[in-house]
Design a protein around this motif. Structure first.
Motif, mmCIF file in Angstrom:
data_model
loop_
_atom_site.group_PDB
_atom_site.id
_atom_site.type_symbol
_atom_site.label_atom_id
_atom_site.label_comp_id
_atom_site.label_asym_id
_atom_site.label_seq_id
_atom_site.Cartn_x
_atom_site.Cartn_y
_atom_site.Cartn_z
ATOM 1 N N ILE B 88 79.236 40.466 -20.036
ATOM 2 C CA ILE B 88 78.893 41.711 -19.329
ATOM 3 C C ILE B 88 77.748 41.467 -18.341
ATOM 4 N N LEU B 89 76.743 40.726 -18.783
ATOM 5 C CA LEU B 89 75.645 40.419 -17.849
ATOM 6 C C LEU B 89 76.181 39.605 -16.674
ATOM 7 N N GLY B 90 77.194 38.784 -16.942
ATOM 8 C CA GLY B 90 77.789 37.939 -15.897
ATOM 9 C C GLY B 90 78.435 38.759 -14.787
ATOM 10 N N ILE B 91 78.925 39.947 -15.126
ATOM 11 C CA ILE B 91 79.549 40.801 -14.102
ATOM 12 C C ILE B 91 78.502 41.152 -13.034
ATOM 13 N N GLY B 92 77.372 41.684 -13.514
ATOM 14 C CA GLY B 92 76.314 42.057 -12.568
ATOM 15 C C GLY B 92 75.803 40.847 -11.804
ATOM 16 N N MET B 93 75.666 39.742 -12.542
ATOM 17 C CA MET B 93 75.140 38.530 -11.905
ATOM 18 C C MET B 93 76.102 38.016 -10.819
ATOM 19 N N THR B 94 77.401 38.174 -11.033
ATOM 20 C CA THR B 94 78.370 37.718 -10.024
ATOM 21 C C THR B 94 78.194 38.516 -8.730
ATOM 22 N N PHE B 95 78.032 39.831 -8.868
ATOM 23 C CA PHE B 95 77.789 40.657 -7.670
ATOM 24 C C PHE B 95 76.538 40.172 -6.942
ATOM 25 N N LYS B 246 72.870 45.119 -0.612
ATOM 26 C CA LYS B 246 71.999 44.271 -1.448
ATOM 27 C C LYS B 246 71.335 45.081 -2.557
ATOM 28 N N SER B 247 70.905 46.305 -2.216
ATOM 29 C CA SER B 247 70.284 47.151 -3.251
ATOM 30 C C SER B 247 71.295 47.499 -4.330
ATOM 31 N N LEU B 248 72.505 47.819 -3.904
ATOM 32 C CA LEU B 248 73.525 48.253 -4.860
ATOM 33 C C LEU B 248 73.902 47.154 -5.860
ATOM 34 N N VAL B 249 73.942 45.902 -5.409
ATOM 35 C CA VAL B 249 74.336 44.845 -6.351
ATOM 36 C C VAL B 249 73.303 44.697 -7.482
ATOM 37 N N TYR B 250 72.035 44.925 -7.173
ATOM 38 C CA TYR B 250 71.020 44.860 -8.245
ATOM 39 C C TYR B 250 71.157 46.060 -9.188
ATOM 40 N N LEU B 251 71.601 47.193 -8.617
ATOM 41 C CA LEU B 251 71.860 48.358 -9.471
ATOM 42 C C LEU B 251 73.019 48.061 -10.428
ATOM 43 N N GLY B 291 82.835 29.533 -10.547
ATOM 44 C CA GLY B 291 83.206 29.327 -9.154
ATOM 45 C C GLY B 291 82.435 30.156 -8.151
ATOM 46 N N THR B 292 81.433 30.913 -8.589
ATOM 47 C CA THR B 292 80.625 31.679 -7.639
ATOM 48 C C THR B 292 79.546 30.766 -7.071
ATOM 49 N N SER B 293 79.427 30.798 -5.757
ATOM 50 C CA SER B 293 78.465 29.899 -5.114
ATOM 51 C C SER B 293 77.068 30.487 -5.144
ATOM 52 N N LEU B 294 76.094 29.662 -5.506
ATOM 53 C CA LEU B 294 74.697 30.120 -5.513
ATOM 54 C C LEU B 294 74.205 30.406 -4.096
ATOM 55 N N PHE B 295 74.956 29.914 -3.105
ATOM 56 C CA PHE B 295 74.553 30.137 -1.708
ATOM 57 C C PHE B 295 75.168 31.417 -1.140
ATOM 58 N N GLY B 296 75.944 32.117 -1.973
ATOM 59 C CA GLY B 296 76.503 33.393 -1.560
ATOM 60 C C GLY B 296 77.822 33.266 -0.821
ATOM 61 N N GLY B 297 78.507 34.405 -0.672
ATOM 62 C CA GLY B 297 79.742 34.457 0.105
ATOM 63 C C GLY B 297 80.981 34.088 -0.674
ATOM 64 N N LYS B 298 80.805 33.442 -1.802
ATOM 65 C CA LYS B 298 81.967 33.036 -2.589
ATOM 66 C C LYS B 298 81.747 33.498 -4.031
ATOM 67 N N GLY B 299 82.456 34.551 -4.402
ATOM 68 C CA GLY B 299 82.269 35.093 -5.740
ATOM 69 C C GLY B 299 83.594 35.258 -6.434
ATOM 70 N N ASN B 300 83.572 35.144 -7.724
ATOM 71 C CA ASN B 300 84.825 35.184 -8.450
ATOM 72 C C ASN B 300 84.594 35.816 -9.811
ATOM 73 N N ILE B 301 84.965 37.067 -9.947
ATOM 74 C CA ILE B 301 84.628 37.812 -11.153
ATOM 75 C C ILE B 301 85.363 37.281 -12.393
ATOM 76 N N LEU B 302 86.647 36.961 -12.247
ATOM 77 C CA LEU B 302 87.356 36.454 -13.424
ATOM 78 C C LEU B 302 86.910 35.036 -13.772
ATOM 79 N N GLY B 303 86.510 34.289 -12.754
ATOM 80 C CA GLY B 303 85.955 32.955 -13.000
ATOM 81 C C GLY B 303 84.743 33.048 -13.918
ATOM 82 N N THR B 304 83.943 34.104 -13.727
ATOM 83 C CA THR B 304 82.769 34.310 -14.583
ATOM 84 C C THR B 304 83.198 34.484 -16.042
ATOM 85 N N LEU B 305 84.280 35.214 -16.231
ATOM 86 C CA LEU B 305 84.782 35.415 -17.602
ATOM 87 C C LEU B 305 85.211 34.077 -18.213
ATOM 88 N N TRP B 306 85.925 33.274 -17.418
ATOM 89 C CA TRP B 306 86.358 31.959 -17.938
ATOM 90 C C TRP B 306 85.139 31.061 -18.172
#
Lengths: 332, 353
Positions: B88-95, B246-251, B291-306
């Protein structure tokens, strides 16, 4: 064709391995979870447990919860899933572990708690130090040292995590005894958690606010090195025969306390028999599983041994910290 | 899942910056390909795109074959439940990471929210009120992080490092480091109960992943998150309110922390101010592994689950195999490094095409 042969060989090996595993006699398997390996006491507890398991011919899996109650909960569940015969827990939180003990009860896996209690669930056997009296004994030693001093003798307590009942009991025991002596006064008792860096910081801060501190009480000795470094930085690190010496007393009897006592800087340690707790728990389980014997009591509170420079030579061989200290010295 | 289905009904090519991207229904594998070309012609590329999913499946199958204990219902239930908090924390972190940010305060936010909820419940307040206050605390942390990062242009790492410490400190202060325990049955049922063969908390996590997948892949806000992360200048020129995104993703991250806090309380039937130390790093690992890039622009929500499942599987496997405690952290670190490395090497195959 070659690939088929290779695949056939691999399959044979797998089948053989599974066959051997299936026909092997089922050995007793015990899972042990300790709070972490940050304390020499837990490291020694683990080592003695492994030696005992070897001696009795049982399998033991020991894991560290890294001081996280949630991880410890997961570890207990993993042990249940792994089908262990018994679980030994040294918990991080006596309330937080209740759910895990109840899970084990539900799965029919007996639980032994050592060093720290579970405040719920059915526990097969519990063994811990008589912590209240360990803390009290430290205060008695201090009171004895300053019995002719009008006071106030200022005391600084490096309180550890208040949610760990064992160290909290030592704190309460110390405070109880101090309240009996009007010349003793506790001036600071910050919570250090489980962090050696905080011991350093807290000691510096305590002495800045109360420069006349004369005694330091450590309910657990693993952070002693942080305290020693702070005293050295403050210019207050003097041996026992120096009038400026800061009296240091604590509970554990680990190798750092022993080393500082040998060097003439540490005053008193209430030595626990903590090194044997896991080993004893394994023995209790083995007796129960092999012979059906239950321990004569459900709870056992082990008294501490008071170690000070005056009796050091007489009892040092019964102190686990001395044994570890000598082994480390031997390796050097 | 038929290959034609991936390309036909579910597949979708979108233009982000100057790059053609492909999204599969699994959410993973944003495969680079030239316009009009069907990516499925090259199975190798698809395998590379789904690497972490395949790695997780292979690990799972391996464990199921070699360990009879692994296959038990209890253990599978256990695995799912163990993945919940990190997941669950990974969802927010992916955003957050998709916008090139980071939220190191997630675990502290969770713990502080849990302590507040626990105190309220222990004083006889209702579960609903406690939950609402927890949501407010979680969102408050998120809002604070968002304002600092988006409006005041502060570095996310530093801001959330500060709120990490703040959250832990406030949690300690709230009960003077003591634990609070014993909550109403509904809380423990949500945290560790089951419906049929499924853990309630696991189902909540699954639901949240469906919602998050939809938001990230099927809404304007989701697309904006990708674009803000990959090219904030282009995003601004396209009319996107970058600061708002940017504000919304932290929310979102704060909201996830509050929900996870409620589940965590029920899981242990206790709240302890120093629980879950270092969890934020596990969460970041799961997200990056996915698979989410720490440099941004590439995010993958299901990848976070795996990614989360891989971390949980490693932990479980080490206990089942009786691996010495000294190797636990080492093995976990090496497997994560190996998985990311292999993923990078596989991705190289894609880029060469």
């Amino acid at each position: 064709m070659r690939k088929v042969v290779l695949l056939g060989i691999v399959v044979c090996f797998v089948v053989m391995a599974l066959g051997v595993a299936a026909f092997a006699e089922k050995e007793i398997h015990i899972g042990v979870t300790v709070p972490g390996l940050f304390s020499p006491a837990f490291v020694e507890m683990k080592r003695q447990g492994e030696l005992k398991a070897q001696e009795l011919g049982v399998k033991v899996t020991i894991v560290s919860a890294e001081n996280d109650i949630d991880r410890q909960f997961e570890q207990v569940r993993d042990f249940i899933a792994a089908g262990v015969d018994g679980i030994v827990i040294t918990t991080i939180d006596s309330y937080g572990i209740v759910k895990a003990v109840e899970e084990a009860n539900k799965a029919g896996v007996p639980v032994i708690t050592v060093d720290r209690k579970s405040f719920g669930g059915e526990v097969f056997y519990h063994e811990e130090t008589d912590n209240f009296n360990a803390g009290r004994l430290c205060a008695v030693y201090v009171a004895h040292l300053f019995k002719d001093h009008p006071g106030p003798i200022e005391i600084f307590i490096e309180r550890l995590d208040p949610s760990v009942d064992s160290v909290e009991d030592r704190f309460q025991g110390f405070m109880f005894e101090v309240s009996q002596w009007p010349n003793l006064k506790v001036v600071a008792a910050p919570n250090l958690g489980m962090d050696v860096g905080k011991a350093f910081e807290a000691t510096i801060n305590a002495f800045q606010a109360n420069p006349n501190i004369k005694v330091i009480f450590l309910p657990g000795e693993p952070w002693l090195s942080g305290t020693v470094s702070a005293l050295k930085q403050l210019g207050k690190w003097f041996p026992r025969n120096d009038p400026n010496h800061i009296v240091m007393v604590g509970v554990d009897g680990d190798q750092f306390a022993v080393e500082n006592m040998i060097e003439g800087y540490y005053d008193f340690s209430a030595v626990q028999a903590i090194d044997k707790f896991v080993a004893n728990a394994i023995e209790v389980f083995v007796q129960y599983f092999r012979e059906g014997k239950k321990p004569p009591v459900k709870e056992r509170y082990v008294p501490v041994l008071g170690l000070c420079p005056e009796n050091f030579d007489f009892i040092k061989d019964r102190v686990w910290g001395y044994r570890v200290y000598m082994e480390q010295k031997g390796k050097q | 899942m038929g290959l034609s289905r991936i390309h036909g009904a579910e597949g979708e090519a979108v233009t982000l910056s100057a790059t053609q991207l492909y999204r599969s229904p699994l959410g993973y594998g944003r495969v680079f390909f030239s316009e009009g070309e069907c990516p499925l012609k090259n199975i190798k590329a698809i395998v590379a795109g789904q690497f972490i999913f395949l790695f997780m499946v292979a690990f799972f199958v391996f464990m199921a074959v070699v360990s009879p204990q692994f296959r038990t219902h209890y253990n599978l239930f256990n695995l799912w439940l163990d993945a919940v908090i990190t997941g669950i924390l990974g969802i927010g972190m992916t955003f957050v990471i998709t916008t090139a940010g980071i939220d190191l305060s997630v675990a502290s936010n969770l713990v502080f929210s849990a302590m507040i909820g626990a105190i309220l419940m222990s004083r006889g307040q209702g579960v609903l009120l406690a939950f609402l206050v927890m949501l407010a605390v979680g969102l408050g942390f998120g809002l604070f992080n968002g304002v600092m990062v988006a409006r005041l242009k502060m570095v996310p790492f530093i801001v959330t490092l500060g709120t990490l410490s703040l959250g832990r400190g406030l949690a300690m202060l709230s009960t003077r480091a003591k634990s609070v325990y014993g909550f109403p049955e509904i809380v423990t049922r949500i945290g560790s109960g089951e419906i049929g063969f499924f853990p309630v908390a696991g189902l909540i996590m699954a639901f949240l992943y469906v919602v998050a997948w939809y938001v990230l892949n099927r809404t304007v806000f989701g697309r904006s998150v990708y674009l803000v992360g990959s090219n904030p200048r282009a995003a601004r020129l396209s009319g996107i309110d970058v600061e708002r995104v940017k504000s919304l993703v932290y929310l979102v991250s704060g909201l996830c922390a509050a929900i996870a806090a409620f589940i965590q309380m029920g899981r242990l039937n206790a709240a302890k101010p120093n629980m879950l130390y270092g969890l934020e790093l596990d969460v970041v690992s799961a997200v990056v592994l996915g698979g989410t890039s720490l440099f941004g622009g590439k995010g993958n929500i299901l990848g976070t689950l795996w990614g989360t499942m891989v971390i949980v599987l490693i932990r479980n496997a080490m206990v089942l195999f009786g691996v010495s405690v000294y190797y636990h952290q080492v093995v976990k670190g090496l497997v994560i490094l190996a998985a990311v490395l292999i993923d990078i090497l596989r991705s190289g195959v894609l880029k060469k095409r």
